[in-house]
Structure formats: C-alpha cells, structure tokens
Design a protein around this motif. Sequence first.
Motif, PDB file in Angstrom:
ATOM      1  N   TRP A  95      86.540  95.290  21.688  1.00 12.33           N
ATOM      2  CA  TRP A  95      86.941  94.234  20.757  1.00 12.33           C
ATOM      3  C   TRP A  95      88.320  94.563  20.186  1.00 12.33           C
ATOM      4  O   TRP A  95      88.624  95.730  19.930  1.00 12.33           O
ATOM      5  CB  TRP A  95      85.921  94.149  19.622  1.00 12.33           C
ATOM      6  CG  TRP A  95      86.146  92.976  18.722  1.00 12.33           C
ATOM      7  CD1 TRP A  95      85.607  91.733  18.839  1.00 12.33           C
ATOM      8  CD2 TRP A  95      86.992  92.940  17.566  1.00 12.33           C
ATOM      9  NE1 TRP A  95      86.066  90.923  17.835  1.00 12.33           N
ATOM     10  CE2 TRP A  95      86.924  91.635  17.036  1.00 12.33           C
ATOM     11  CE3 TRP A  95      87.816  93.875  16.937  1.00 12.33           C
ATOM     12  CZ2 TRP A  95      87.631  91.255  15.907  1.00 12.33           C
ATOM     13  CZ3 TRP A  95      88.531  93.491  15.816  1.00 12.33           C
ATOM     14  CH2 TRP A  95      88.431  92.195  15.313  1.00 12.33           C
ATOM     15  N   PRO A  96      89.196  93.557  19.969  1.00 12.75           N
ATOM     16  CA  PRO A  96      88.985  92.126  20.204  1.00 12.75           C
ATOM     17  C   PRO A  96      89.473  91.659  21.568  1.00 12.75           C
ATOM     18  O   PRO A  96      89.533  90.468  21.814  1.00 12.75           O
ATOM     19  CB  PRO A  96      89.821  91.502  19.094  1.00 12.75           C
ATOM     20  CG  PRO A  96      91.009  92.413  18.989  1.00 12.75           C
ATOM     21  CD  PRO A  96      90.469  93.806  19.251  1.00 12.75           C
ATOM     22  N   VAL A  97      89.842  92.603  22.441  1.00 15.94           N
ATOM     23  CA  VAL A  97      90.413  92.222  23.735  1.00 15.94           C
ATOM     24  C   VAL A  97      89.393  91.465  24.571  1.00 15.94           C
ATOM     25  O   VAL A  97      89.697  90.428  25.167  1.00 15.94           O
ATOM     26  CB  VAL A  97      90.914  93.464  24.490  1.00 15.94           C
ATOM     27  CG1 VAL A  97      91.557  93.062  25.801  1.00 15.94           C
ATOM     28  CG2 VAL A  97      91.894  94.249  23.627  1.00 15.94           C
ATOM     29  N   GLY A  98      88.156  91.970  24.603  1.00 15.71           N
ATOM     30  CA  GLY A  98      87.116  91.285  25.353  1.00 15.71           C
ATOM     31  C   GLY A  98      86.876  89.879  24.845  1.00 15.71           C
ATOM     32  O   GLY A  98      86.639  88.949  25.621  1.00 15.71           O
ATOM     33  N   TYR A  99      86.963  89.710  23.527  1.00 11.98           N
ATOM     34  CA  TYR A  99      86.780  88.380  22.935  1.00 11.98           C
ATOM     35  C   TYR A  99      87.906  87.431  23.347  1.00 11.98           C
ATOM     36  O   TYR A  99      87.662  86.262  23.662  1.00 11.98           O
ATOM     37  CB  TYR A  99      86.726  88.494  21.417  1.00 11.98           C
ATOM     38  CG  TYR A  99      86.712  87.161  20.709  1.00 11.98           C
ATOM     39  CD1 TYR A  99      85.549  86.398  20.643  1.00 11.98           C
ATOM     40  CD2 TYR A  99      87.873  86.660  20.121  1.00 11.98           C
ATOM     41  CE1 TYR A  99      85.545  85.167  20.004  1.00 11.98           C
ATOM     42  CE2 TYR A  99      87.870  85.431  19.482  1.00 11.98           C
ATOM     43  CZ  TYR A  99      86.706  84.692  19.425  1.00 11.98           C
ATOM     44  OH  TYR A  99      86.705  83.474  18.797  1.00 11.98           O
ATOM     45  N   GLY A 136      98.092  97.022  21.754  1.00 14.60           N
ATOM     46  CA  GLY A 136      98.929  96.819  22.930  1.00 14.60           C
ATOM     47  C   GLY A 136      98.801  97.950  23.933  1.00 14.60           C
ATOM     48  O   GLY A 136      98.694  97.717  25.144  1.00 14.60           O
ATOM     49  N   ALA A 137      98.795  99.186  23.435  1.00 17.04           N
ATOM     50  CA  ALA A 137      98.667 100.339  24.328  1.00 17.04           C
ATOM     51  C   ALA A 137      97.318 100.334  25.032  1.00 17.04           C
ATOM     52  O   ALA A 137      97.233 100.595  26.242  1.00 17.04           O
ATOM     53  CB  ALA A 137      98.841 101.631  23.530  1.00 17.04           C
ATOM     54  N   LEU A 192      96.157  88.634  29.801  1.00 16.06           N
ATOM     55  CA  LEU A 192      95.917  89.914  29.139  1.00 16.06           C
ATOM     56  C   LEU A 192      97.223  90.681  28.954  1.00 16.06           C
ATOM     57  O   LEU A 192      97.473  91.274  27.897  1.00 16.06           O
ATOM     58  CB  LEU A 192      94.928  90.742  29.960  1.00 16.06           C
ATOM     59  CG  LEU A 192      94.408  92.034  29.326  1.00 16.06           C
ATOM     60  CD1 LEU A 192      93.673  91.733  28.032  1.00 16.06           C
ATOM     61  CD2 LEU A 192      93.482  92.764  30.293  1.00 16.06           C
ATOM     62  N   ALA A 193      98.071  90.665  29.977  1.00 17.49           N
ATOM     63  CA  ALA A 193      99.369  91.330  29.871  1.00 17.49           C
ATOM     64  C   ALA A 193     100.236  90.684  28.794  1.00 17.49           C
ATOM     65  O   ALA A 193     100.954  91.374  28.058  1.00 17.49           O
ATOM     66  CB  ALA A 193     100.083  91.294  31.219  1.00 17.49           C
ATOM     67  N   VAL A 194     100.161  89.363  28.685  1.00 21.64           N
ATOM     68  CA  VAL A 194     100.919  88.653  27.645  1.00 21.64           C
ATOM     69  C   VAL A 194     100.432  89.062  26.258  1.00 21.64           C
ATOM     70  O   VAL A 194     101.233  89.302  25.346  1.00 21.64           O
ATOM     71  CB  VAL A 194     100.799  87.128  27.837  1.00 21.64           C
ATOM     72  CG1 VAL A 194     101.351  86.383  26.623  1.00 21.64           C
ATOM     73  CG2 VAL A 194     101.549  86.697  29.091  1.00 21.64           C
ATOM     74  N   PHE A 195      99.114  89.151  26.088  1.00 20.27           N
ATOM     75  CA  PHE A 195      98.565  89.589  24.804  1.00 20.27           C
ATOM     76  C   PHE A 195      99.091  90.978  24.443  1.00 20.27           C
ATOM     77  O   PHE A 195      99.468  91.237  23.296  1.00 20.27           O
ATOM     78  CB  PHE A 195      97.037  89.614  24.856  1.00 20.27           C
ATOM     79  CG  PHE A 195      96.390  88.276  24.649  1.00 20.27           C
ATOM     80  CD1 PHE A 195      96.785  87.445  23.618  1.00 20.27           C
ATOM     81  CD2 PHE A 195      95.374  87.841  25.491  1.00 20.27           C
ATOM     82  CE1 PHE A 195      96.192  86.206  23.425  1.00 20.27           C
ATOM     83  CE2 PHE A 195      94.770  86.609  25.310  1.00 20.27           C
ATOM     84  CZ  PHE A 195      95.180  85.788  24.278  1.00 20.27           C
ATOM     85  N   GLY A 196      99.098  91.879  25.414  1.00 17.81           N
ATOM     86  CA  GLY A 196      99.595  93.226  25.158  1.00 17.81           C
ATOM     87  C   GLY A 196     101.043  93.223  24.711  1.00 17.81           C
ATOM     88  O   GLY A 196     101.416  93.924  23.762  1.00 17.81           O
ATOM     89  N   ALA A 197     101.869  92.426  25.389  1.00 19.56           N
ATOM     90  CA  ALA A 197     103.285  92.341  25.026  1.00 19.56           C
ATOM     91  C   ALA A 197     103.466  91.743  23.633  1.00 19.56           C
ATOM     92  O   ALA A 197     104.320  92.193  22.854  1.00 19.56           O
ATOM     93  CB  ALA A 197     104.030  91.505  26.066  1.00 19.56           C
ATOM     94  N   ILE A 198     102.659  90.737  23.307  1.00 21.35           N
ATOM     95  CA  ILE A 198     102.749  90.108  21.983  1.00 21.35           C
ATOM     96  C   ILE A 198     102.390  91.106  20.888  1.00 21.35           C
ATOM     97  O   ILE A 198     103.054  91.176  19.845  1.00 21.35           O
ATOM     98  CB  ILE A 198     101.834  88.872  21.913  1.00 21.35           C
ATOM     99  CG1 ILE A 198     102.398  87.742  22.777  1.00 21.35           C
ATOM    100  CG2 ILE A 198     101.671  88.394  20.470  1.00 21.35           C
ATOM    101  CD1 ILE A 198     101.493  86.533  22.883  1.00 21.35           C
ATOM    102  N   PHE A 199     101.346  91.888  21.110  1.00 21.97           N
ATOM    103  CA  PHE A 199     100.954  92.892  20.113  1.00 21.97           C
ATOM    104  C   PHE A 199     102.073  93.914  19.907  1.00 21.97           C
ATOM    105  O   PHE A 199     102.394  94.279  18.768  1.00 21.97           O
ATOM    106  CB  PHE A 199      99.668  93.592  20.542  1.00 21.97           C
ATOM    107  CG  PHE A 199      98.428  92.755  20.359  1.00 21.97           C
ATOM    108  CD1 PHE A 199      98.205  92.077  19.175  1.00 21.97           C
ATOM    109  CD2 PHE A 199      97.488  92.647  21.371  1.00 21.97           C
ATOM    110  CE1 PHE A 199      97.067  91.301  18.996  1.00 21.97           C
ATOM    111  CE2 PHE A 199      96.346  91.880  21.207  1.00 21.97           C
ATOM    112  CZ  PHE A 199      96.135  91.202  20.015  1.00 21.97           C
ATOM    113  N   PHE A 200     102.664  94.389  21.001  1.00 20.37           N
ATOM    114  CA  PHE A 200     103.754  95.349  20.893  1.00 20.37           C
ATOM    115  C   PHE A 200     104.942  94.748  20.135  1.00 20.37           C
ATOM    116  O   PHE A 200     105.500  95.376  19.223  1.00 20.37           O
ATOM    117  CB  PHE A 200     104.209  95.796  22.285  1.00 20.37           C
ATOM    118  CG  PHE A 200     103.566  97.065  22.752  1.00 20.37           C
ATOM    119  CD1 PHE A 200     103.771  98.261  22.084  1.00 20.37           C
ATOM    120  CD2 PHE A 200     102.752  97.068  23.874  1.00 20.37           C
ATOM    121  CE1 PHE A 200     103.180  99.433  22.514  1.00 20.37           C
ATOM    122  CE2 PHE A 200     102.152  98.241  24.321  1.00 20.37           C
ATOM    123  CZ  PHE A 200     102.371  99.426  23.637  1.00 20.37           C
ATOM    124  N   ALA A 201     105.352  93.548  20.529  1.00 23.91           N
ATOM    125  CA  ALA A 201     106.513  92.912  19.911  1.00 23.91           C
ATOM    126  C   ALA A 201     106.264  92.628  18.429  1.00 23.91           C
ATOM    127  O   ALA A 201     107.156  92.822  17.587  1.00 23.91           O
ATOM    128  CB  ALA A 201     106.850  91.617  20.650  1.00 23.91           C
TER     129      ALA A 201
END
Length: 342
Positions: free
Chosen positions: A282-286, A256-257, A203-212
Amino acid sequence: MDYYKGNLASSDFAGVDHKMPFSFPYRQHAYSPFWQAPNSQANFCEEDYIITPYIAEFMNTLTNLIYLFYAYHGIKNNANRKDAILRNLPYLGIACVGIGSGVFHSTLKNYTQWGDDLSMLVATATVIHRVFTYDKSLNYTVIHGLTLFSAMTAFSIWHCVTDELFMHSVVFGVMIVIVRQKTRSVIKVRVTDPAVLKDVRLLAVFGAIFFASGFAIWNVDIMMCNTLTAWKRTIGLPWSFVLELHGWWHILTGLGAYIFIALVEYLTSEEAGQPLGSRFAWPVGYLISSSGKSSSSKINHKHAGINTNKAFEKVKGSSSVKHASGSNNVAGLFGVKDLKTA
C-alpha cells in the motif's frame, strides 16, 4: 555547504506563541544535545533538539521508517523464492537508506552524513546491478557486481576524504538516469500485452511523480524555512509536524524508490508480462487496482453480454425441445406416432 541555519528556536522565534487548539507550545530553547553540537555540512529546517535531547531532528528521523517498511514488505514477499538473495539486494539497499538517513538526522554529525549520502548510492547501485544482470550468466553477474562495488568503494573513500557534496549529487543523478533508461528498454522487451503495458507505464509515472513532488517540497523547505518555522511555532505541536517538509521528502521518495525497485524486480523475474495484481505494498497496489478497474469492468461487461446471449439461446433451445416433446406426448394419446410426420 549549509542548507539551513540550525537551532532557529534559540534565535529568531523563541517568543512566538502557539494559537492552534489542542496543541502544545514549543520549548523556548532547545535541549542540550546528547550527541553534542551538530557539525554536519547539511542542517535542515526542522529545529534541532527541540523535541528530545536524544534526537536532533525528530520528524526527519521518524519519517525514515517508510524505507524500512517497504524493505520489509519486499523481503517478506521473496521469502520462499529460490533467487531471493538477488531479488532482495535492492530492498536491503533501501533499508540502508532508512537506517543511514535516520542515524544522520538524529545526530547531525559529519560522519553520519557520510553514511546517509553513501547509502543512497548503495541502494541505487543494487538496482543497477539487478537490471543489467537479470538475463546474464553467473560469471557476468559476479564480475559486474564486483566492478560496481569497487567503483562505489573508490568514490565513497574519495567522498569522505574530500568531504564534498556536489559530486555526490552528480553521481546519484547519473545513476538514476541510467536506471530509468535501462528500465524503459526492459519494459519494451519484457511486456507485450497492451493492458499490462499500460499498467506498467502508469506505475512508472506514479514513481516519477512521487520523486518530483518530493524534490519540489524539499526546495520549498529550503526557500521558506524562516516562514515555515514561524508557522510551526504558531500552530504548535503536534500539528506543526505536517509542515516538516523534509520529512515529506522522505515519504515521497520512499514511495518512488519502492515503486522503481518493485517494478525492476517484476520486470526481471519470470512474472514479467503477467498482470501486476496485488503484489505491491500500500498504496501502490491500491493505485494499480483502481486504475485497472475501468478496463476490467469493460471486459467483464463484454463477457457478461456474451454469456447472457448464450444463456438465452440455450434456454430458447431447451424450450423448443420441451415444446416438441410435449406435443409428441399429446399426439401419442391419439395414436399418432410422431407429430412431425403426422
């Protein structure tokens, strides 16, 4: 510091014709602005007042709704919790970002840009407060909050008086790094189950990817503004909205936030260490549920195999009992009391 040249429609691209089917051409010239001429330091690549005289940058304003959506989802989920006030502070912060940024992009005034800039700091400060005080006493929590509030107030006054942007970016970047480092240390302490730890880190990786990704797209918007504007006018409305890349910055950073706010909420609550489940919007839960399907499928297959073996043994044992019972009944007909002893 101007990020872009505003009102491109009235200068270089007024004569570009659109060619995309089922589309509408841009106006040759912008509307007369309801909020008067823009005077903010930052003016982005979307053409000013080209859709309506009441909104300077239409898509850059509209895409801020994503912040309000995630803020609403987080606050709604905490409606019946005893500590809802503390849990909801970061969500109120991200709501301020959506409102501040929306007002700024709709007006492009200097004072509304201050609101946009400062809302980012407020939102990040609420996360810092949460992650540093979740396991502390009430007195410490209050003192930490007042100290953080005083520091943000002092910097905000200085930022507005000097009307600068560089130190705002520096302070915001430092605050993001602080949240990141503290969150990593909290994960190590609060999550011990390997399967849950894997999901939390993912989940943390997804957040970083969205920010980047959002930051990269924003820079493309900066470097290719003239080209993008020509493409938009060639494509026509509404398809050209896809090329409003600063709007994608809002969408991706909103995602990301939200991920980091929801992750910090999870880590600093009594649910820390438990499976993430479907608590996220959504879409984080997915994304989380999809990543966990393979591991849960393996576990289910393993349990299914064990249950099958047990069932087979049970049926086998039951058949043996029935066979012995039937044999004894037959033996009884011939006057034998027990076939085993006969």
